[in-house]
Design a protein around this motif. Structure first.
Motif, mmCIF file in Angstrom:
data_model
loop_
_atom_site.group_PDB
_atom_site.id
_atom_site.type_symbol
_atom_site.label_atom_id
_atom_site.label_comp_id
_atom_site.label_asym_id
_atom_site.label_seq_id
_atom_site.Cartn_x
_atom_site.Cartn_y
_atom_site.Cartn_z
ATOM 1 N N ALA A 194 4.510 2.890 11.592
ATOM 2 C CA ALA A 194 5.625 2.611 10.470
ATOM 3 C C ALA A 194 5.350 3.459 9.355
ATOM 4 C CB ALA A 194 5.753 1.127 10.350
ATOM 5 N N ARG A 195 6.308 4.073 8.816
ATOM 6 C CA ARG A 195 6.058 4.863 7.671
ATOM 7 C C ARG A 195 6.395 4.122 6.436
ATOM 8 N NH1 ARG A 195 3.696 10.119 7.972
ATOM 9 N NH2 ARG A 195 3.963 10.732 10.135
ATOM 10 N N THR A 196 7.006 2.966 6.477
ATOM 11 C CA THR A 196 7.427 2.028 5.692
ATOM 12 C C THR A 196 7.182 0.495 6.069
ATOM 13 O OG1 THR A 196 9.674 1.659 6.084
ATOM 14 C CG2 THR A 196 9.152 3.473 4.548
ATOM 15 N N PRO A 197 7.022 -0.387 5.272
ATOM 16 C CA PRO A 197 6.941 -1.786 5.972
ATOM 17 C C PRO A 197 7.981 -2.111 6.758
ATOM 18 C CG PRO A 197 6.210 -1.741 3.528
ATOM 19 C CD PRO A 197 6.744 -0.166 3.869
ATOM 20 N N GLY A 198 9.136 -1.847 6.496
ATOM 21 C CA GLY A 198 10.568 -2.482 6.982
ATOM 22 C C GLY A 198 10.566 -1.576 8.216
ATOM 23 N N GLU A 199 9.837 -0.801 8.741
ATOM 24 C CA GLU A 199 9.795 -0.053 9.813
ATOM 25 C C GLU A 199 9.014 -0.789 10.874
ATOM 26 O OE1 GLU A 199 9.180 4.205 9.790
ATOM 27 O OE2 GLU A 199 10.712 4.314 8.172
ATOM 28 N N THR A 200 7.988 -1.611 10.552
ATOM 29 C CA THR A 200 7.129 -2.248 11.469
ATOM 30 C C THR A 200 7.828 -3.168 12.315
ATOM 31 O OG1 THR A 200 5.515 -2.435 9.261
ATOM 32 C CG2 THR A 200 5.224 -3.726 11.534
ATOM 33 N N HIS B 79 1.490 -0.709 13.191
ATOM 34 C CA HIS B 79 1.369 -0.618 11.668
ATOM 35 C C HIS B 79 1.221 0.886 11.355
ATOM 36 C CE1 HIS B 79 1.302 -4.942 10.575
ATOM 37 N NE2 HIS B 79 0.056 -4.867 11.331
ATOM 38 N N ALA B 80 0.355 1.788 12.078
ATOM 39 C CA ALA B 80 0.262 3.090 11.711
ATOM 40 C C ALA B 80 1.450 3.955 11.726
ATOM 41 C CB ALA B 80 -0.847 3.649 12.527
ATOM 42 N N GLN C 8 0.883 -1.258 0.065
ATOM 43 C CA GLN C 8 -0.102 0.047 -0.116
ATOM 44 C C GLN C 8 0.806 1.461 0.003
ATOM 45 O OE1 GLN C 8 -2.679 -0.156 3.286
ATOM 46 N NE2 GLN C 8 -3.491 -2.132 2.569
ATOM 47 N N ASP C 9 0.276 2.287 -0.649
ATOM 48 C CA ASP C 9 1.064 3.774 -0.628
ATOM 49 C C ASP C 9 0.425 4.278 0.452
ATOM 50 O OD1 ASP C 9 1.848 6.136 -0.782
ATOM 51 O OD2 ASP C 9 0.713 6.601 -2.876
ATOM 52 N N ARG C 10 1.614 4.213 1.520
ATOM 53 C CA ARG C 10 1.168 4.858 3.113
ATOM 54 C C ARG C 10 1.013 6.232 3.189
ATOM 55 N NH1 ARG C 10 3.837 0.393 7.349
ATOM 56 N NH2 ARG C 10 3.250 -1.353 5.963
ATOM 57 N N SER C 11 1.180 7.135 2.148
ATOM 58 C CA SER C 11 1.126 8.421 1.946
ATOM 59 C C SER C 11 -0.629 8.668 1.719
ATOM 60 C CB SER C 11 1.756 9.230 0.967
ATOM 61 O OG SER C 11 1.365 8.771 -0.312
ATOM 62 N N ARG C 12 -1.291 7.605 1.226
ATOM 63 C CA ARG C 12 -2.629 7.685 1.268
ATOM 64 C C ARG C 12 -3.434 7.158 2.488
ATOM 65 N NH1 ARG C 12 -5.222 5.030 -3.613
ATOM 66 N NH2 ARG C 12 -7.019 6.473 -3.173
ATOM 67 N N TRP C 13 -2.745 6.804 3.520
ATOM 68 C CA TRP C 13 -3.446 6.490 4.814
ATOM 69 C C TRP C 13 -3.922 7.844 5.455
ATOM 70 C CZ3 TRP C 13 0.149 2.548 7.673
ATOM 71 C CH2 TRP C 13 0.020 1.216 6.996
ATOM 72 N N ASP C 14 -5.026 7.930 5.875
ATOM 73 C CA ASP C 14 -5.511 8.938 6.468
ATOM 74 C C ASP C 14 -4.956 9.404 8.075
ATOM 75 O OD1 ASP C 14 -7.440 11.087 7.928
ATOM 76 O OD2 ASP C 14 -9.222 10.370 6.469
ATOM 77 N N ARG C 15 -4.308 10.272 8.092
ATOM 78 C CA ARG C 15 -3.518 10.845 9.166
ATOM 79 C C ARG C 15 -4.527 11.352 10.207
ATOM 80 N NH1 ARG C 15 0.492 7.637 8.422
ATOM 81 N NH2 ARG C 15 1.185 8.501 10.414
ATOM 82 N N LEU C 16 -5.490 11.987 9.773
ATOM 83 C CA LEU C 16 -6.458 12.471 10.983
ATOM 84 C C LEU C 16 -7.167 11.132 11.732
ATOM 85 C CD1 LEU C 16 -8.115 14.615 12.353
ATOM 86 C CD2 LEU C 16 -9.712 14.613 10.268
#
Length: 404
Positions: A292-298, A289-290, A250-258
């Motif tokens: 982690a900015r990238t999958p590798g940071e999880t 998960h939330a 997934q493109d994590r920049s599309r996750w809703d930060r609010l």
């Protein structure tokens, strides 16, 4: 889409969920007759609620000769039912929905019947969708729903939000219902859509209402935290063509930060109120998960430990399957496969498509492509969701090409 609100609005008049559902269906028939001729009203839900309530008043008046008190109630209700559709919208439909949840979760019903009935009345789910949520058969769910409505009518359960003591007793069942409604929207068990956002929004709304009603209950905030964080990923979970996109892709920049901030704030409230229950622990997992900015940071090691905690509180083969996935990420696919293989004989997972899906993924990561292909194909046969089936068959084809 309006089923829950319409049934709840009518139930506020007739105080009988079974009769309310029948009157809501009558209102829909009237709509099918009138809307093609007169056009769809600006607020279809309000129109359906108004028609259903008027028919409820008519039903009450038909019993006037038998019970004088009902005649008086009918006159009072007639004054309350407004012909102004905008006024209907402004009525306390949210309160009616909350009352309907607590009625459907009454202790006179078994826990499984409470959840099934509320999913049917408020979530608008079919018996087939509910059956998949409970990992049981459609006929069993249908019988449970029918018996539940009969039981509520026979017991003359009042249409009201219970007092504080009784409310706490029903809370676990209420939270389970909201959780299952969200899950059906987040990953639809059947049909052509991977995600049903309206169900997610309905579950979020109900969770937020519960936060306002029961602010001192940690698990209410834990559930709200979980749903807020999970909902934050909705826009990233499907491509332009509606095809599913797995978490690590997934493109994590599309996750809703609010929504993530709302979820983390609710998680803080849950922690501050007491020991972590199952929803709070799941919210902790979602928060990993939330953050982690990238999958590798999880932080997969923490997620695996949290699933172990969850398994101790609510033992479940599904929880163990999720733990196997986390262990595979933290310690390698062989470790995860060893745990997942132990679940192969679990009766509750016999028709659960995610077990062979996980097995296929782990086998593919180990380079055992022929075995992985067979598992993906088995998962594709078990799922009722068209989008998910396509994804699984694509993965099976990919294993075949790698083998060749």
């Amino acid at each position: 889409m309006e089923a829950g609100r319409v049934v709840a609005g009518i139930a506020g008049v007739v105080r009988d969920v079974g009769l309310a559902e029948e009157l809501a269906q009558d209102a829909l028939v009237a709509a099918l007759e009138q809307w093609p001729r007169d056009g769809v009203p600006a607020n279809p839900g309000a129109w359906l609620t108004t028609v259903g309530r008027r028919r409820a008043v008519d039903a009450i008046r038909r019993r006037q000769a038998q019970q004088r008190t009902l005649a008086e109630l009918g006159r009072d209700l007639d004054e309350r039912v407004s012909p102004d559709l905008d006024a209907v919208v402004e009525e306390t439909i949210d309160d009616d929905l909350l009352r309907l949840i607590f009625v459907a979760c009454h202790p006179v019903l078994s826990p499984i019947a409470r959840a099934a009935l509320t999913l049917r009345l408020l979530g608008g789910l079919t018996t087939g969708e509910i059956a998949r949520a409970f990992l049981t058969t459609e006929s069993t769910v249908g019988q449970r729903i029918t018996r539940a409505k009969q039981t509520l009518a026979t017991a003359h359960v009042p249409f009201e939000v219970p007092g504080p003591a009784e409310r706490a007793e029903r809370l676990d069942s209420v939270l389970e219902v909201v959780y299952l409604i969200f899950n059906e929207g987040y990953a639809a068990t059947a049909g052509d859509d991977w995600v049903r956002p309206a169900l997610c929004q309905e579950a979020l709304r109900l969770a937020r209402l519960l936060q306002g009603l029961m602010p001192g209950e940690p698990e209410v905030h834990g559930l709200a935290a979980l749903l807020e964080i999970q909902a934050s990923r909705t826009a990233a979970r499907a491509g332009p063509d509606g095809a599913p996109i797995l978490l690590n892709d997934q493109d994590r920049s599309r996750w809703d930060r609010l929504l993530i901030r709302r979820g983390l704030a609710a998680l803080d409230r849950a922690r501050a109120l007491g020991d972590s229950g199952p929803y709070t622990i799941q919210a902790e997992i979602a928060a990993c998960h939330a953050r982690a900015r990238t999958p590798g940071e999880t932080d997969w090691a923490r997620i695996a430990a949290l699933y172990a905690d969850l398994a101790r509180i609510v033992p479940s083969p599904v929880v163990e399957l999720n733990r196997a996935v986390a262990v595979a990420q933290a310690d390698g696919p062989a470790a995860g496969l060893e745990l997942a293989r132990k679940l192969a004989d679990e009766p509750a997972l016999a028709h659960y498509h995610l077990l062979p899906s996980v097995l296929g993924d782990l086998l593919a990561r180990l380079g055992r492509h022929e075995e992985a292909r067979a598992e993906f194909e088995r998962a594709a046969r078990l799922t009722g969701n068209a989008r998910e089936r396509s994804l699984l068959l694509e993965r099976a084809a990919g294993c075949r090409s790698k083998k060749s």
